[in-house]
Enzyme design. Structure first.
Site: not given
Length: 141
Positions: A7, A64, A66, A97, A133
């Site tokens: 964004d 974005c 954050t 993992h 995993h």
């Protein structure tokens, strides 16, 4: 091939990531956005996530402001394991993992130098393939 999207909060960092991919001769497709004009991050998360989930792209990178919102939106798509990473250790572990298939980062959180190291780690770390995993990934899906 890598699917890339952002964004407006991730636009400038995305430009650095695209330059890195070009220098490394890693093929990619830029799904937008293409400027710092305000857009809705879920639309770009969905474009990249659906392309990765469909198998058209090996992995994705989403950015974005954050990294939080875009990772939440990407994880709504079945088959996506999007991981928000702000350090190289997390990027390595999410590949080893979790077999994460989309890297999410915050353009307002990370500097370009660290973001490029995180990207490199994410793209070049294989899934461990260990049974425990794989079993846990199956439980998530």
């Amino acid at each position: 091939m890598i699917a890339v999207g952002c964004d407006q909060g991730g636009f400038e960092l995305k430009q650095e990531i695209l330059k890195y991919l070009q220098e490394q001769k890693i093929e990619y497709k830029d799904f937008g956005c293409y400027s710092t004009a305000s857009v809705d991050y879920p639309a770009y998360a969905r474009k990249v996530a659906e392309a990765v989930a469909a198998g058209d792209f090996e992995k994705g990178i989403l950015i974005c402001g954050t990294g939080i919102g875009i990772s939440i939106a990407a994880n709504k798509v079945k088959g996506i394991r999007a991981a928000l990473c702000s350090d190289c250790f997390s990027a390595e572990m999410t590949r080893l993992h979790n077999d994460a298939n989309i890297l999410c980062m915050g353009g307002r959180v990370l500097g370009a130098g660290l973001a490029l190291k995180i990207t490199d780690t994410f793209l070049h770390t294989p899934f461990s393939g260990e049974e425990r995993h794989a079993r846990r990934i199956g439980m998530i899906e």
